[in-house]
Design an enzyme around this catalytic site. Sequence first.
Site, mmCIF file in Angstrom:
data_model
loop_
_atom_site.group_PDB
_atom_site.id
_atom_site.type_symbol
_atom_site.label_atom_id
_atom_site.label_comp_id
_atom_site.label_asym_id
_atom_site.label_seq_id
_atom_site.Cartn_x
_atom_site.Cartn_y
_atom_site.Cartn_z
ATOM 1 N N HIS A 187 60.270 -1.079 77.829
ATOM 2 C CA HIS A 187 59.958 -2.419 77.302
ATOM 3 C C HIS A 187 59.179 -3.252 78.326
ATOM 4 C CE1 HIS A 187 61.378 -5.382 74.026
ATOM 5 N NE2 HIS A 187 60.292 -5.876 74.613
ATOM 6 N N ARG A 221 58.777 -3.576 67.920
ATOM 7 C CA ARG A 221 60.228 -3.489 67.956
ATOM 8 C C ARG A 221 60.615 -2.083 67.490
ATOM 9 N NH1 ARG A 221 60.173 -7.106 70.946
ATOM 10 N NH2 ARG A 221 61.133 -9.160 70.756
HETATM 11 P P1 NAP Z 1 52.627 -12.970 64.914
HETATM 12 O O1 NAP Z 1 51.595 -13.850 65.544
HETATM 13 O O2 NAP Z 1 53.695 -13.600 64.082
HETATM 14 O O3 NAP Z 1 51.842 -11.878 64.051
HETATM 15 C C1 NAP Z 1 52.489 -10.971 63.202
HETATM 16 C C2 NAP Z 1 51.455 -10.158 62.451
HETATM 17 O O4 NAP Z 1 52.144 -9.173 61.672
HETATM 18 C C3 NAP Z 1 50.626 -10.994 61.477
HETATM 19 O O5 NAP Z 1 49.312 -10.506 61.398
HETATM 20 C C4 NAP Z 1 51.364 -10.779 60.153
HETATM 21 O O6 NAP Z 1 50.558 -10.932 58.998
HETATM 22 C C5 NAP Z 1 51.753 -9.325 60.301
HETATM 23 N N1 NAP Z 1 52.881 -9.005 59.406
HETATM 24 C C6 NAP Z 1 54.119 -9.546 59.380
HETATM 25 N N2 NAP Z 1 54.851 -9.010 58.392
HETATM 26 C C7 NAP Z 1 54.055 -8.108 57.772
HETATM 27 C C8 NAP Z 1 54.225 -7.243 56.666
HETATM 28 N N3 NAP Z 1 55.382 -7.188 55.974
HETATM 29 N N4 NAP Z 1 53.171 -6.466 56.290
HETATM 30 C C9 NAP Z 1 52.000 -6.517 56.958
HETATM 31 N N5 NAP Z 1 51.770 -7.319 58.013
HETATM 32 C C10 NAP Z 1 52.782 -8.105 58.429
HETATM 33 O O7 NAP Z 1 53.385 -12.112 66.042
HETATM 34 P P2 NAP Z 1 52.849 -11.728 67.507
HETATM 35 O O8 NAP Z 1 52.927 -12.872 68.449
HETATM 36 O O9 NAP Z 1 51.536 -11.038 67.367
HETATM 37 O O10 NAP Z 1 53.984 -10.679 67.962
HETATM 38 C C11 NAP Z 1 54.279 -9.502 67.224
HETATM 39 C C12 NAP Z 1 55.559 -8.863 67.752
HETATM 40 O O11 NAP Z 1 55.353 -8.248 69.024
HETATM 41 C C13 NAP Z 1 56.699 -9.830 68.045
HETATM 42 O O12 NAP Z 1 57.393 -10.166 66.852
HETATM 43 C C14 NAP Z 1 57.560 -9.052 69.012
HETATM 44 O O13 NAP Z 1 58.536 -8.335 68.289
HETATM 45 C C15 NAP Z 1 56.599 -8.049 69.645
HETATM 46 N N6 NAP Z 1 56.473 -8.242 71.108
HETATM 47 C C16 NAP Z 1 56.716 -7.183 71.921
HETATM 48 C C17 NAP Z 1 56.586 -7.330 73.290
HETATM 49 C C18 NAP Z 1 56.827 -6.162 74.238
HETATM 50 O O14 NAP Z 1 56.848 -6.355 75.458
HETATM 51 N N7 NAP Z 1 56.962 -4.947 73.746
HETATM 52 C C19 NAP Z 1 56.199 -8.567 73.843
HETATM 53 C C20 NAP Z 1 55.970 -9.627 72.977
HETATM 54 C C21 NAP Z 1 56.111 -9.453 71.614
HETATM 55 P P3 NAP Z 1 49.853 -12.351 58.634
HETATM 56 O O15 NAP Z 1 48.668 -12.440 59.562
HETATM 57 O O16 NAP Z 1 49.454 -12.182 57.213
HETATM 58 O O17 NAP Z 1 50.892 -13.409 58.883
#
Ligand code: NAP
Length: 314
Positions: free
Chosen positions: A277, A229
Amino acid sequence: MKSVLPFIAARDADFATEWLAALQAAMPGETVVPLALLDDAERAQCTVAVVANPQPQDLRSLPQLRWVHSVWAGVERMLADSGDTDLKIVRLVDPQLADTMAEAVLAWTLYLHRDMPRYLRQQRERLWRPHDYVRPQDKTVGLLGLGALGEAAARRLVMAGFDVQGWSRTPRTLAGVTCHAGDQGLTQMLARTDILVCLLPLTAQTQGLLSDSTFGRLTRPAALINFARGAVVDDEALRRALDHGVLSHAVLDVFATEPLPVDSWHWSHPSVTVLPHISAPTNRMTAAAIVAANVAAYRRDGVIPVHVDRSRGY
Ligand code: NAP
Protein backbone atom coordinates in the site's frame (compact mmCIF):
# COMPACT_ATOMS: atom_id res chain seq x y z
CA MET A 1 -10.21 33.69 20.34
CA LYS A 2 -8.78 30.52 18.76
CA SER A 3 -11.23 27.77 17.77
CA VAL A 4 -10.71 24.23 19.01
CA LEU A 5 -10.23 21.69 16.21
CA PRO A 6 -10.12 18.04 17.31
CA PHE A 7 -7.87 15.57 15.50
CA ILE A 8 -9.22 12.04 15.69
CA ALA A 9 -6.99 9.13 14.70
CA ALA A 10 -7.19 5.43 15.38
CA ARG A 11 -3.50 4.86 14.92
CA ASP A 12 -0.45 4.85 17.15
CA ALA A 13 0.72 7.95 19.00
CA ASP A 14 3.68 8.65 16.67
CA PHE A 15 1.40 8.88 13.72
CA ALA A 16 -0.99 11.24 15.53
CA THR A 17 1.83 13.42 16.85
CA GLU A 18 3.21 14.05 13.38
CA TRP A 19 -0.22 14.93 12.02
CA LEU A 20 -1.00 17.19 14.96
CA ALA A 21 2.24 19.10 14.37
CA ALA A 22 1.60 19.47 10.63
CA LEU A 23 -2.02 20.56 11.12
CA GLN A 24 -1.15 23.00 13.89
CA ALA A 25 1.60 24.57 11.78
CA ALA A 26 -0.83 25.02 8.87
CA MET A 27 -3.58 26.48 11.10
CA PRO A 28 -2.11 28.97 13.58
CA GLY A 29 -5.64 30.35 14.16
CA GLU A 30 -6.89 26.98 15.46
CA THR A 31 -6.00 24.97 18.52
CA VAL A 32 -5.57 21.49 17.06
CA VAL A 33 -5.92 18.91 19.83
CA PRO A 34 -6.27 15.14 20.13
CA LEU A 35 -9.89 14.31 20.91
CA ALA A 36 -8.91 12.61 24.18
CA LEU A 37 -7.78 15.94 25.63
CA LEU A 38 -11.20 17.60 25.23
CA ASP A 39 -13.72 17.62 28.08
CA ASP A 40 -17.48 17.34 27.51
CA ALA A 41 -18.02 21.12 27.41
CA GLU A 42 -15.31 21.55 24.77
CA ARG A 43 -16.65 18.59 22.75
CA ALA A 44 -20.09 20.19 22.73
CA GLN A 45 -18.63 23.23 20.89
CA CYS A 46 -17.05 21.29 18.00
CA THR A 47 -18.80 21.34 14.62
CA VAL A 48 -15.81 20.17 12.56
CA ALA A 49 -12.97 17.66 13.15
CA VAL A 50 -9.98 16.39 11.21
CA VAL A 51 -9.87 12.60 11.06
CA ALA A 52 -7.70 9.65 10.07
CA ASN A 53 -9.59 6.35 10.41
CA PRO A 54 -11.68 7.50 13.40
CA GLN A 55 -13.65 5.10 15.60
CA PRO A 56 -17.43 5.64 15.23
CA GLN A 57 -17.78 6.20 19.00
CA ASP A 58 -15.26 9.05 18.82
CA LEU A 59 -17.37 10.79 16.20
CA ARG A 60 -20.49 10.23 18.32
CA SER A 61 -18.81 11.93 21.28
CA LEU A 62 -19.08 15.27 19.44
CA PRO A 63 -22.82 16.08 19.59
CA GLN A 64 -22.70 19.17 17.31
CA LEU A 65 -20.36 17.67 14.69
CA ARG A 66 -21.50 18.73 11.19
CA TRP A 67 -18.57 17.57 9.08
CA VAL A 68 -15.20 15.87 9.20
CA HIS A 69 -12.18 16.38 6.99
CA SER A 70 -10.33 13.14 6.31
CA VAL A 71 -6.60 13.24 5.63
CA TRP A 72 -7.00 10.22 3.33
CA ALA A 73 -8.50 10.10 -0.18
CA GLY A 74 -10.37 6.82 0.40
CA VAL A 75 -13.11 7.06 3.05
CA GLU A 76 -15.22 3.94 2.41
CA ARG A 77 -14.67 2.50 5.90
CA MET A 78 -15.72 5.70 7.64
CA LEU A 79 -18.73 5.94 5.36
CA ALA A 80 -19.81 2.42 6.28
CA ASP A 81 -19.05 2.88 10.00
CA SER A 82 -20.87 6.19 10.31
CA GLY A 83 -24.19 4.54 9.38
CA ASP A 84 -27.42 6.46 8.90
CA THR A 85 -26.39 10.03 9.75
CA ASP A 86 -26.10 13.30 7.89
CA LEU A 87 -22.50 13.82 9.02
CA LYS A 88 -20.67 15.19 5.99
CA ILE A 89 -17.39 13.52 5.06
CA VAL A 90 -14.85 15.59 3.15
CA ARG A 91 -12.08 13.43 1.73
CA LEU A 92 -8.62 14.61 0.76
CA VAL A 93 -8.37 15.87 -2.81
CA ASP A 94 -4.75 16.91 -3.18
CA PRO A 95 -2.98 17.60 -6.51
CA GLN A 96 0.23 16.32 -4.88
CA LEU A 97 -1.45 12.99 -4.11
CA ALA A 98 -2.79 12.78 -7.67
CA ASP A 99 0.69 13.50 -9.01
CA THR A 100 2.24 10.79 -6.80
CA MET A 101 -0.39 8.29 -7.93
CA ALA A 102 0.13 9.25 -11.58
CA GLU A 103 3.88 8.63 -11.12
CA ALA A 104 3.17 5.19 -9.61
CA VAL A 105 0.77 4.28 -12.42
CA LEU A 106 3.33 5.29 -15.04
CA ALA A 107 6.17 3.45 -13.26
CA TRP A 108 4.30 0.14 -12.98
CA THR A 109 2.73 0.47 -16.44
CA LEU A 110 6.25 0.79 -17.86
CA TYR A 111 7.34 -2.20 -15.75
CA LEU A 112 4.66 -4.28 -17.44
CA HIS A 113 5.02 -2.65 -20.84
CA ARG A 114 8.76 -3.46 -20.96
CA ASP A 115 8.09 -7.07 -19.90
CA MET A 116 10.09 -6.89 -16.70
CA PRO A 117 8.32 -9.79 -14.94
CA ARG A 118 9.15 -11.99 -17.93
CA TYR A 119 12.83 -10.98 -18.05
CA LEU A 120 13.04 -11.48 -14.29
CA ARG A 121 11.78 -15.04 -14.76
CA GLN A 122 14.22 -15.62 -17.60
CA GLN A 123 17.15 -14.38 -15.51
CA ARG A 124 16.29 -16.86 -12.77
CA GLU A 125 16.45 -19.57 -15.44
CA ARG A 126 19.69 -18.13 -16.94
CA LEU A 127 17.79 -17.80 -20.19
CA TRP A 128 19.01 -15.34 -22.85
CA ARG A 129 15.92 -14.72 -24.98
CA PRO A 130 14.95 -11.32 -26.40
CA HIS A 131 11.30 -10.66 -27.25
CA ASP A 132 9.84 -8.28 -29.82
CA TYR A 133 9.54 -4.65 -28.80
CA VAL A 134 6.01 -3.20 -28.92
CA ARG A 135 5.62 0.59 -29.04
CA PRO A 136 3.52 2.27 -26.32
CA GLN A 137 1.15 3.62 -28.97
CA ASP A 138 0.41 0.02 -29.89
CA LYS A 139 -0.55 -0.82 -26.30
CA THR A 140 -3.86 0.10 -24.72
CA VAL A 141 -4.01 1.05 -21.08
CA GLY A 142 -7.58 0.77 -19.74
CA LEU A 143 -8.15 2.98 -16.70
CA LEU A 144 -11.01 2.09 -14.36
CA GLY A 145 -11.94 5.41 -12.73
CA LEU A 146 -11.34 8.87 -14.14
CA GLY A 147 -11.59 10.90 -10.95
CA ALA A 148 -8.92 13.04 -9.28
CA LEU A 149 -6.39 10.19 -9.45
CA GLY A 150 -7.52 8.52 -12.67
CA GLU A 151 -7.43 11.77 -14.60
CA ALA A 152 -3.89 12.61 -13.44
CA ALA A 153 -2.76 9.06 -14.31
CA ALA A 154 -4.40 9.29 -17.74
CA ARG A 155 -2.52 12.49 -18.53
CA ARG A 156 0.85 10.90 -17.65
CA LEU A 157 0.08 7.81 -19.71
CA VAL A 158 -0.92 9.92 -22.72
CA MET A 159 2.35 11.84 -22.39
CA ALA A 160 4.25 8.53 -22.33
CA GLY A 161 2.66 7.64 -25.67
CA PHE A 162 0.17 4.91 -24.71
CA ASP A 163 -3.25 4.47 -26.24
CA VAL A 164 -5.27 5.44 -23.16
CA GLN A 165 -8.88 4.48 -22.60
CA GLY A 166 -10.83 5.28 -19.47
CA TRP A 167 -14.04 4.21 -17.79
CA SER A 168 -16.20 6.13 -15.34
CA ARG A 169 -19.75 6.02 -13.98
CA THR A 170 -20.84 9.14 -15.86
CA PRO A 171 -19.48 10.04 -19.32
CA ARG A 172 -16.28 12.11 -19.21
CA THR A 173 -14.23 14.03 -21.78
CA LEU A 174 -10.45 14.03 -21.41
CA ALA A 175 -7.94 15.23 -24.00
CA GLY A 176 -6.19 12.32 -25.69
CA VAL A 177 -8.25 9.68 -23.85
CA THR A 178 -11.01 7.51 -25.30
CA CYS A 179 -13.64 7.68 -22.58
CA HIS A 180 -16.29 5.04 -21.84
CA ALA A 181 -19.13 4.78 -19.34
CA GLY A 182 -21.67 2.17 -18.35
CA ASP A 183 -21.51 -1.59 -18.68
CA GLN A 184 -21.34 -1.53 -22.47
CA GLY A 185 -18.51 0.99 -22.28
CA LEU A 186 -16.63 -1.33 -19.93
CA THR A 187 -17.00 -4.21 -22.40
CA GLN A 188 -15.69 -1.99 -25.22
CA MET A 189 -12.71 -0.89 -23.19
CA LEU A 190 -11.82 -4.37 -21.92
CA ALA A 191 -11.90 -5.75 -25.45
CA ARG A 192 -8.93 -3.51 -26.31
CA THR A 193 -7.05 -3.45 -23.00
CA ASP A 194 -3.46 -4.69 -22.60
CA ILE A 195 -2.87 -3.16 -19.17
CA LEU A 196 -5.83 -2.60 -16.85
CA VAL A 197 -5.36 -0.01 -14.09
CA CYS A 198 -7.88 0.22 -11.24
CA LEU A 199 -8.44 3.59 -9.59
CA LEU A 200 -12.07 3.15 -8.55
CA PRO A 201 -13.41 3.95 -5.10
CA LEU A 202 -14.76 1.00 -3.13
CA THR A 203 -18.57 1.23 -3.18
CA ALA A 204 -21.50 -1.18 -3.21
CA GLN A 205 -21.28 -1.07 -7.03
CA THR A 206 -17.52 -1.58 -7.36
CA GLN A 207 -17.05 -4.27 -4.69
CA GLY A 208 -15.98 -7.46 -6.49
CA LEU A 209 -16.31 -5.72 -9.87
CA LEU A 210 -13.13 -7.36 -11.14
CA SER A 211 -14.71 -10.80 -11.34
CA ASP A 212 -14.69 -13.84 -13.64
CA SER A 213 -17.22 -12.09 -15.84
CA THR A 214 -15.18 -8.88 -16.07
CA PHE A 215 -11.87 -10.66 -16.73
CA GLY A 216 -13.75 -12.79 -19.27
CA ARG A 217 -14.36 -9.70 -21.38
CA LEU A 218 -10.62 -9.24 -22.01
CA THR A 219 -9.85 -10.46 -25.50
CA ARG A 220 -6.10 -11.03 -25.03
CA PRO A 221 -3.85 -11.69 -22.02
CA ALA A 222 -3.70 -8.44 -20.09
CA ALA A 223 -1.89 -7.24 -16.98
CA LEU A 224 -3.64 -5.73 -13.98
CA ILE A 225 -2.54 -2.90 -11.69
CA ASN A 226 -4.75 -2.40 -8.64
CA PHE A 227 -3.95 0.81 -6.76
CA ALA A 228 -7.51 1.45 -5.50
CA ARG A 229 -8.91 -0.94 -2.88
CA GLY A 230 -8.44 -4.71 -2.51
CA ALA A 231 -12.14 -5.52 -2.32
CA VAL A 232 -12.78 -4.16 -5.84
CA VAL A 233 -11.15 -7.42 -6.96
CA ASP A 234 -12.71 -10.86 -6.43
CA ASP A 235 -9.54 -12.57 -5.23
CA GLU A 236 -10.44 -16.08 -6.32
CA ALA A 237 -11.42 -14.82 -9.78
CA LEU A 238 -8.07 -13.04 -9.93
CA ARG A 239 -6.23 -16.23 -9.06
CA ARG A 240 -8.14 -18.17 -11.73
CA ALA A 241 -7.46 -15.47 -14.32
CA LEU A 242 -3.72 -15.58 -13.52
CA ASP A 243 -3.56 -19.38 -13.45
CA HIS A 244 -5.35 -19.68 -16.81
CA GLY A 245 -3.40 -16.92 -18.58
CA VAL A 246 -6.39 -14.57 -18.89
CA LEU A 247 -4.17 -12.19 -16.92
CA SER A 248 -0.42 -12.25 -17.54
CA HIS A 249 0.58 -10.45 -14.34
CA ALA A 250 -0.93 -8.44 -11.48
CA VAL A 251 0.69 -5.58 -9.59
CA LEU A 252 -1.25 -5.27 -6.35
CA ASP A 253 -0.81 -2.45 -3.86
CA VAL A 254 -4.06 -3.00 -1.99
CA PHE A 255 -5.71 -6.08 -0.50
CA ALA A 256 -8.98 -7.03 1.14
CA THR A 257 -6.99 -7.60 4.36
CA GLU A 258 -4.02 -5.36 5.14
CA PRO A 259 -1.31 -6.06 6.08
CA LEU A 260 -1.52 -8.99 3.65
CA PRO A 261 -1.52 -12.16 5.83
CA VAL A 262 1.71 -14.17 5.60
CA ASP A 263 -0.17 -17.27 4.39
CA SER A 264 -1.86 -15.43 1.52
CA TRP A 265 -1.38 -17.02 -1.93
CA HIS A 266 -0.46 -13.65 -3.45
CA TRP A 267 3.02 -13.61 -1.87
CA SER A 268 4.30 -16.63 -3.77
CA HIS A 269 2.28 -16.53 -6.97
CA PRO A 270 4.79 -16.25 -9.86
CA SER A 271 2.60 -13.71 -11.69
CA VAL A 272 1.92 -11.35 -8.78
CA THR A 273 3.89 -8.34 -7.57
CA VAL A 274 2.92 -7.46 -3.99
CA LEU A 275 3.32 -3.87 -2.80
CA PRO A 276 2.54 -2.79 0.78
CA HIS A 277 0.00 0.00 0.00
CA ILE A 278 2.65 2.48 -1.08
CA SER A 279 1.48 3.71 -4.47
CA ALA A 280 0.36 7.15 -3.26
CA PRO A 281 0.99 8.06 0.36
CA THR A 282 -0.53 11.30 1.62
CA ASN A 283 1.99 14.12 1.90
CA ARG A 284 1.42 15.58 5.38
CA MET A 285 2.48 19.10 4.46
CA THR A 286 0.38 19.55 1.32
CA ALA A 287 -2.57 17.73 2.91
CA ALA A 288 -2.44 19.96 6.01
CA ALA A 289 -2.47 23.05 3.76
CA ILE A 290 -5.59 21.77 1.97
CA VAL A 291 -7.34 20.96 5.26
CA ALA A 292 -6.38 24.43 6.55
CA ALA A 293 -7.87 26.19 3.52
CA ASN A 294 -11.12 24.21 3.80
CA VAL A 295 -11.45 24.78 7.56
CA ALA A 296 -10.68 28.51 7.15
CA ALA A 297 -13.38 28.87 4.47
CA TYR A 298 -15.87 27.10 6.77
CA ARG A 299 -15.02 29.30 9.76
CA ARG A 300 -15.36 32.39 7.56
CA ASP A 301 -18.48 31.59 5.49
CA GLY A 302 -19.99 28.50 7.11
CA VAL A 303 -19.60 26.63 3.84
CA ILE A 304 -18.85 22.90 4.07
CA PRO A 305 -16.54 21.84 1.20
CA VAL A 306 -17.59 19.31 -1.47
CA HIS A 307 -18.27 16.09 0.43
CA VAL A 308 -18.96 12.44 -0.21
CA ASP A 309 -22.35 11.69 -1.76
CA ARG A 310 -23.72 8.99 0.53
CA SER A 311 -26.19 7.70 -2.05
CA ARG A 312 -23.50 6.91 -4.65
CA GLY A 313 -20.93 5.91 -2.00
CA TYR A 314 -18.00 8.14 -3.00
P1 NAP B 1 -12.76 10.15 -7.27
O1 NAP B 1 -12.20 11.49 -7.62
O2 NAP B 1 -14.00 10.08 -6.44
O3 NAP B 1 -12.98 9.37 -8.64
C1 NAP B 1 -13.63 8.13 -8.72
C2 NAP B 1 -13.77 7.72 -10.17
O4 NAP B 1 -14.34 6.41 -10.21
C3 NAP B 1 -14.71 8.63 -10.96
O5 NAP B 1 -14.28 8.76 -12.29
C4 NAP B 1 -16.04 7.87 -10.89
O6 NAP B 1 -16.93 8.14 -11.96
C5 NAP B 1 -15.54 6.45 -11.00
N1 NAP B 1 -16.54 5.51 -10.48
C6 NAP B 1 -17.07 5.44 -9.23
N2 NAP B 1 -17.98 4.47 -9.16
C7 NAP B 1 -18.04 3.90 -10.39
C8 NAP B 1 -18.81 2.86 -10.95
N3 NAP B 1 -19.73 2.17 -10.23
N4 NAP B 1 -18.62 2.56 -12.27
C9 NAP B 1 -17.73 3.24 -13.01
N5 NAP B 1 -16.97 4.25 -12.54
C10 NAP B 1 -17.11 4.58 -11.24
O7 NAP B 1 -11.65 9.27 -6.49
P2 NAP B 1 -10.06 9.45 -6.54
O8 NAP B 1 -9.59 10.60 -5.73
O9 NAP B 1 -9.61 9.39 -7.96
O10 NAP B 1 -9.60 8.11 -5.76
C11 NAP B 1 -9.97 6.81 -6.19
C12 NAP B 1 -9.61 5.79 -5.11
O11 NAP B 1 -8.20 5.58 -5.03
C13 NAP B 1 -9.96 6.20 -3.68
O12 NAP B 1 -11.34 5.97 -3.42
C14 NAP B 1 -9.06 5.32 -2.85
O13 NAP B 1 -9.74 4.13 -2.53
C15 NAP B 1 -7.90 4.98 -3.79
N6 NAP B 1 -6.60 5.48 -3.29
C16 NAP B 1 -5.58 4.59 -3.14
C17 NAP B 1 -4.35 5.04 -2.69
C18 NAP B 1 -3.18 4.08 -2.54
O14 NAP B 1 -2.14 4.47 -2.00
N7 NAP B 1 -3.27 2.86 -3.03
C19 NAP B 1 -4.15 6.40 -2.39
C20 NAP B 1 -5.22 7.27 -2.55
C21 NAP B 1 -6.44 6.80 -2.99
P3 NAP B 1 -17.53 9.63 -12.21
O15 NAP B 1 -16.41 10.40 -12.85
O16 NAP B 1 -18.67 9.39 -13.14
O17 NAP B 1 -17.92 10.16 -10.86
